[in-house]
Design a protein around this motif. Structure first.
Motif, PDB file in Angstrom:
ATOM      1  N   GLY A   1       0.786  -1.230   0.000  1.00  9.32           N
ATOM      2  CA  GLY A   1       0.000   0.000   0.000  1.00  9.32           C
ATOM      3  C   GLY A   1       0.813   1.273   0.000  1.00  9.32           C
ATOM      4  O   GLY A   1       0.241   2.367  -0.034  1.00  9.32           O
TER       5      GLY A   1
ATOM      6  N   ARG B   1       2.862   7.429   1.430  1.00 11.69           N
ATOM      7  CA  ARG B   1       1.502   7.008   1.102  1.00 11.69           C
ATOM      8  C   ARG B   1       1.039   7.594  -0.223  1.00 11.69           C
ATOM      9  O   ARG B   1       0.193   7.013  -0.903  1.00 11.69           O
TER      10      ARG B   1
ATOM     11  N   ARG C   1      -2.875   7.129  -5.866  1.00  8.10           N
ATOM     12  CA  ARG C   1      -1.882   7.693  -4.937  1.00  8.10           C
ATOM     13  C   ARG C   1      -0.918   8.646  -5.631  1.00  8.10           C
ATOM     14  O   ARG C   1      -0.166   9.373  -4.961  1.00  8.10           O
TER      15      ARG C   1
ATOM     16  N   CYS D   1      -4.886  14.554   0.495  1.00  4.45           N
ATOM     17  CA  CYS D   1      -5.213  14.611   1.919  1.00  4.45           C
ATOM     18  C   CYS D   1      -6.465  13.797   2.258  1.00  4.45           C
ATOM     19  O   CYS D   1      -6.711  13.508   3.433  1.00  4.45           O
ATOM     20  N   ALA D   2      -7.243  13.435   1.251  1.00  4.41           N
ATOM     21  CA  ALA D   2      -8.440  12.631   1.483  1.00  4.41           C
ATOM     22  C   ALA D   2      -8.168  11.131   1.390  1.00  4.41           C
ATOM     23  O   ALA D   2      -9.068  10.323   1.633  1.00  4.41           O
ATOM     24  N   LEU D   3      -6.936  10.744   1.053  1.00  9.52           N
ATOM     25  CA  LEU D   3      -6.602   9.328   0.949  1.00  9.52           C
ATOM     26  C   LEU D   3      -6.602   8.669   2.335  1.00  9.52           C
ATOM     27  O   LEU D   3      -6.289   9.315   3.337  1.00  9.52           O
ATOM     28  N   PRO D   4      -6.918   7.390   2.400  1.00  7.97           N
ATOM     29  CA  PRO D   4      -6.882   6.680   3.682  1.00  7.97           C
ATOM     30  C   PRO D   4      -5.492   6.705   4.300  1.00  7.97           C
ATOM     31  O   PRO D   4      -4.484   6.589   3.602  1.00  7.97           O
ATOM     32  N   GLY D   5      -5.446   6.877   5.620  1.00  2.53           N
ATOM     33  CA  GLY D   5      -4.182   6.832   6.340  1.00  2.53           C
ATOM     34  C   GLY D   5      -3.425   8.133   6.400  1.00  2.53           C
ATOM     35  O   GLY D   5      -2.342   8.190   6.992  1.00  2.53           O
TER      36      GLY D   5
ATOM     37  N   VAL E   1      -4.357  13.530  10.058  1.00  3.84           N
ATOM     38  CA  VAL E   1      -5.535  14.385  10.224  1.00  3.84           C
ATOM     39  C   VAL E   1      -5.211  15.419  11.291  1.00  3.84           C
ATOM     40  O   VAL E   1      -5.231  15.104  12.484  1.00  3.84           O
TER      41      VAL E   1
END
Length: 362
Positions: free
Chosen positions: A112, A126, A318, A345-349, A352
């Protein structure tokens, strides 16, 4: 192994815009994201421009987000003006640019994350915002006989200014802005100049407003959406007819010839027997996107380009490309940097932040 949430490759207009917006979203410079730049100093591709391209001669330089470029001497070389501006910008917003760092390859690690192999170690991220532009990949057309030419061959990427062409017989190849600028500079000092283009050049009379600009960008964007290699925005807008160009055309400097068929040891040759003697060929034939380091990700489409949905690579969400295709302009790079950051910035992980952090104001 270095770990970041977002890796930005390239510190030109697009890369610095992306870094600025990452910081505004609350990502920590140097911890959550970092910028890797191949060049030895700030300035992006501008630092390589020839000395006679002064700031006052630029078609337009849109300011980076949050900091205007003011008070620049129009007679100062653009490489110096914009290099200093970018350096001030990096300091003012405390952007973490590591240089010189060459990114050799980016791969999927199978878990990932993206792995970037560089001259300064390996980076694990990421998401990737690629802002490498085109300057590192000058395009040299292949023409029969080039290797036998006894004179001097160079590309716009290595153009030193007009003095180096004094007394020389020069063939300038290319129909874009750079070719025309070179011709106007070289003609007064050269023994002779010949202008050669593959297609008849299109000169644009009158103004070029927002409506025309949007239409031109849309044409480039369509190719990118179809997975085709991008064309430059200038290739669909035509050359703006200025007073200097009008005068040069009247004087015969801009008398275009069709592309020659081969290169001889002492000049260029067309089928049918016509020849032009030359000791210099200047290839003002443009650049290609510097994206070979992304090859391991398999992002290319059958048409040869990377298909984008906005700034996002269609084959890997990504990966975002800014300053590529329709965003390959100073204002387009700014907008693309912001758009890429919103999606990344909206990608998982992704980190925040608890609160939007204040931006340091220069």
């Amino acid at each position: 192994m270095n770990h970041v949430a977002v890796l930005v490759i390239g510190a030109g207009q697009a890369g610095l815009s992306a870094a600025h917006h990452l910081a505004r979203r609350g990502l920590r410079p140097g911890a959550d994201f970092v910028v890797l730049d191949r060049a030895p100093r700030p300035g992006g591709a501008w630092q390589h421009r020839w000395p006679t391209l002064t700031y006052g001669r630029l078609h337009g330089m849109h300011a980076l987000p949050g900091m205007e470029l003011t008070g620049a001497d129009p007679e100062r070389p653009s490489a110096e003006v914009i290099g200093a501006y970018f350096a001030d910008y990096e300091r003012a917003f405390r952007l973490p640019v590591l240089r010189p760092v060459e990114v050799r390859a980016v791969r999927d690690d199978g878990g990932g994350f993206l792995l970037a192999t560089t001259s300064a170690g390996t980076w694990r991220a990421r998401a990737l915002i690629n802002a490498t532009g085109t300057w590192d990949r000058p395009f040299w057309p292949r023409v029969p006989g080039q290797e036998a030419f006894r004179g001097w061959q160079l590309h716009t990427a290595g153009y030193p200014g007009p003095d180096a062409f004094a007394g020389r017989s020069v063939v300038v190849v290319g129909g874009g802005t750079s070719a025309v600028q070179h011709l106007l500079e070289i003609a007064p000092v050269a023994a002779a100049t010949t202008w050669v283009t593959r297609r008849p050049p299109v000169f644009r009379e009158g103004g070029f407003g927002e409506v025309e600009g949007r239409a031109a960008v849309a044409m480039v964007e369509e190719r990118v959406r179809d997975g085709l290699p991008p064309r430059s925005v200038v290739s669909v807008t035509g050359l703006p007819m200025t007073e200097a160009l009008r005068r040069a055309r009247e004087e015969g400097v801009l008398r275009r010839q069709p592309m020659f068929d081969r290169v001889a040891p002492d000049g260029v040759v067309w089928d049918g027997g016509r020849t032009v003697a030359a000791d210099t060929i200047l290839w003002a034939t443009g650049f290609r996107p510097a994206i070979t380091h992304l090859a391991p990700l398999g992002l290319r489409e059958p048409g040869g380009g990377i298909r984008l949905e906005g700034t996002r690579a269609a084959r890997d969400p990504r990966v975002h490309l800014v300053g590529y295709g329709p965003s390959a302009s100073t204002i387009g790079a700014n907008r693309a940097g912001r758009a890429a950051v919103l999606e990344v910035c909206a990608l998982p992980g992704m980190p925040v932040p608890g609160e939007r952090r204040p931006v340091f104001t220069p």
